[in-house]
Design a protein around this motif. Sequence first.
Motif, PDB file in Angstrom:
ATOM      1  N   LYS A  11      10.761 -13.369  -2.823  1.00 36.82           N
ATOM      2  CA  LYS A  11      10.876 -11.797  -2.804  1.00 36.82           C
ATOM      3  C   LYS A  11       8.901 -11.799  -2.410  1.00 36.82           C
ATOM      4  CE  LYS A  11      14.165 -12.163  -6.685  1.00 36.82           C
ATOM      5  NZ  LYS A  11      14.468 -11.673  -8.186  1.00 36.82           N
ATOM      6  N   PRO A  12       9.058 -10.375  -2.625  1.00 32.57           N
ATOM      7  CA  PRO A  12       7.757 -10.065  -2.284  1.00 32.57           C
ATOM      8  C   PRO A  12       7.364 -10.427  -3.304  1.00 32.57           C
ATOM      9  CG  PRO A  12       9.458  -8.404  -1.145  1.00 32.57           C
ATOM     10  CD  PRO A  12      10.506  -9.130  -2.060  1.00 32.57           C
ATOM     11  N   MET A  13       5.708 -10.285  -3.141  1.00 33.93           N
ATOM     12  CA  MET A  13       5.335 -11.114  -4.201  1.00 33.93           C
ATOM     13  C   MET A  13       3.449 -11.039  -4.383  1.00 33.93           C
ATOM     14  SD  MET A  13       5.650 -15.440  -5.141  1.00 33.93           S
ATOM     15  CE  MET A  13       7.113 -15.153  -4.185  1.00 33.93           C
ATOM     16  N   GLU A  44       0.928  -0.846   0.507  1.00 27.74           N
ATOM     17  CA  GLU A  44       0.348  -0.429   0.037  1.00 27.74           C
ATOM     18  C   GLU A  44       0.437   1.536   0.171  1.00 27.74           C
ATOM     19  OE1 GLU A  44      -2.505  -2.961   1.393  1.00 27.74           O
ATOM     20  OE2 GLU A  44      -0.509  -2.779   2.264  1.00 27.74           O
ATOM     21  N   GLN A  45       1.606   1.001   1.114  1.00 25.76           N
ATOM     22  CA  GLN A  45       3.041   2.614   0.134  1.00 25.76           C
ATOM     23  C   GLN A  45       3.623   2.123  -0.482  1.00 25.76           C
ATOM     24  OE1 GLN A  45       2.617   0.046   3.810  1.00 25.76           O
ATOM     25  NE2 GLN A  45       1.345   1.326   3.982  1.00 25.76           N
ATOM     26  N   SER A  46       3.910   1.549  -1.151  1.00 22.32           N
ATOM     27  CA  SER A  46       4.839   1.645  -2.030  1.00 22.32           C
ATOM     28  C   SER A  46       4.250   1.358  -3.756  1.00 22.32           C
ATOM     29  CB  SER A  46       5.051   0.177  -1.855  1.00 22.32           C
ATOM     30  OG  SER A  46       5.797  -0.451  -3.762  1.00 22.32           O
ATOM     31  N   THR A  47       5.260   2.248  -4.678  1.00 27.83           N
ATOM     32  CA  THR A  47       5.029   2.679  -6.053  1.00 27.83           C
ATOM     33  C   THR A  47       5.278   1.618  -6.786  1.00 27.83           C
ATOM     34  OG1 THR A  47       6.957   4.016  -6.015  1.00 27.83           O
ATOM     35  CG2 THR A  47       4.340   5.489  -5.352  1.00 27.83           C
ATOM     36  N   GLN A  48       5.895   0.259  -6.604  1.00 28.25           N
ATOM     37  CA  GLN A  48       6.338  -0.688  -7.004  1.00 28.25           C
ATOM     38  C   GLN A  48       5.688  -1.471  -7.961  1.00 28.25           C
ATOM     39  OE1 GLN A  48       9.556  -2.410  -4.357  1.00 28.25           O
ATOM     40  NE2 GLN A  48       8.786  -4.250  -5.971  1.00 28.25           N
ATOM     41  N   SER A  49       6.238  -1.987  -8.704  1.00 29.75           N
ATOM     42  CA  SER A  49       5.398  -3.439  -9.346  1.00 29.75           C
ATOM     43  C   SER A  49       5.941  -4.997  -8.871  1.00 29.75           C
ATOM     44  CB  SER A  49       5.479  -3.170 -11.176  1.00 29.75           C
ATOM     45  OG  SER A  49       4.569  -2.148 -11.495  1.00 29.75           O
ATOM     46  N   VAL A  80       1.025  -4.896 -11.015  1.00 25.99           N
ATOM     47  CA  VAL A  80       1.801  -5.807 -11.381  1.00 25.99           C
ATOM     48  C   VAL A  80       3.113  -5.878 -12.597  1.00 25.99           C
ATOM     49  CG1 VAL A  80      -0.051  -7.565 -10.579  1.00 25.99           C
ATOM     50  CG2 VAL A  80      -0.053  -6.656 -12.632  1.00 25.99           C
ATOM     51  N   ASN A  81       3.618  -6.996 -12.450  1.00 26.45           N
ATOM     52  CA  ASN A  81       5.244  -6.562 -13.633  1.00 26.45           C
ATOM     53  C   ASN A  81       4.698  -7.528 -14.929  1.00 26.45           C
ATOM     54  OD1 ASN A  81       7.027  -7.269 -15.517  1.00 26.45           O
ATOM     55  ND2 ASN A  81       8.670  -6.123 -14.150  1.00 26.45           N
TER      56      ASN A  81
END
Length: 395
Positions: A216-218, A174-179, A272-273
């Motif tokens: 890894k976070p997923m 929720e705090q991240s902007t990454q995919s 998501v990537n």
Amino acid sequence: MKNVMLLIALWIFSLPNLQAQEAIFRSQDLISPEMEDNKVTFRFYAPNAQKVEITGDFLPTEKIDSPMGKVDGPGKVTLIKNDKGIWEFKTETLAPELYSYSFLVDGLPALDPNNPFLIRDVASVTNIFIIGGAQADLYKVQQVPHGTVAKRWYPSEGLRMVRRLTIYTPPGYEQSTQSYPVLFLLHGAGGDEEAWMTLGRASQILDNLIAQGKAKPMIVVMPNGNVIQDGAPGEGSKGFYKPQFMIPQTMDGTYEAHFGEIIDFVEANYRVNKEKSQRAIAGLSMGGFHTLHISRFYPNAFDYVGLFSAAIMPRKDATGRVYKDIDATLEQQRDNGYQLYWIAIGETDFLYDANQEFIKKLDAMKMPYTYVETEGGHIWRNWRIYLSQFVPQLF
């Protein structure tokens, strides 16, 4: 005089209720299960019972009848009754694990009234407890950052309904902007979008592996593989009804053919990537069957494939276009390349021979795979282990 008679009548009328309440309160005074030094004591208050037994997966297995034929099932043992009407049984030292159990009182199934922690597997409800340590520590809620579990509804034009799925997002999402990469995790026959969370301890496993730096976070997506349901029994529009082991159309190709709708929903609603290298799919039993066919039907969609005790077997209802040209699509999947094709099964699993035949097919077409063989049969104990071994290899 009338008041006296009324009080006597009320007293007489209340006797059965008082006795029932006494039984309840006596029962709640008990501790069951009671754990000490990895030994567990079970207690059940039933002063009028002739026989009380316990059955659970901490006991030696025995062959039982099931819709799949003879399979390994939990054994049972008789409790000893004391002069207070309390039946008791103490185990030997148990290995770390998540265990389930229930009682049989004069042959009738009964839950432990002192243990409010339950799980449902198809239509069977049992109590649970955890012996911590080793592998089982992955199944416990630890003091680590936790992910978020959401129940979402996605529109399925192909199945003509809005359907429910479970989605795990990792700590910090929720705090991240990454995919993030995505694992699609599929349940077995009789299961639904609740199964991997309750029986599989998926969120606990992911939280703990991520915290340990082993995964890894997923994002993990757990759909409902029963295409005639919009949600799990009791959670969908059909309301409360008895769950069934095999539901029509579960393995006829309908689910696999419309799986793209689930991928589209996730990619439209989550960060998501979308690269193939960041997408995995795995499933147990029927979900392993679905995984096999989804991954080859979309041969350039997944870089990681996990078959957990996969139900690889010929089926008369497998008539959908998904099952056409199986060898050719497997070859295309092979030629497209992937990072991991992971197959795991227990040595006493009733699907063991079918999996060996499938492995021979892969060998013949020189399709790379990793094979893991464990003890035990077609049980959640194995599938939790497989998930905890598969996840660290992803992405």
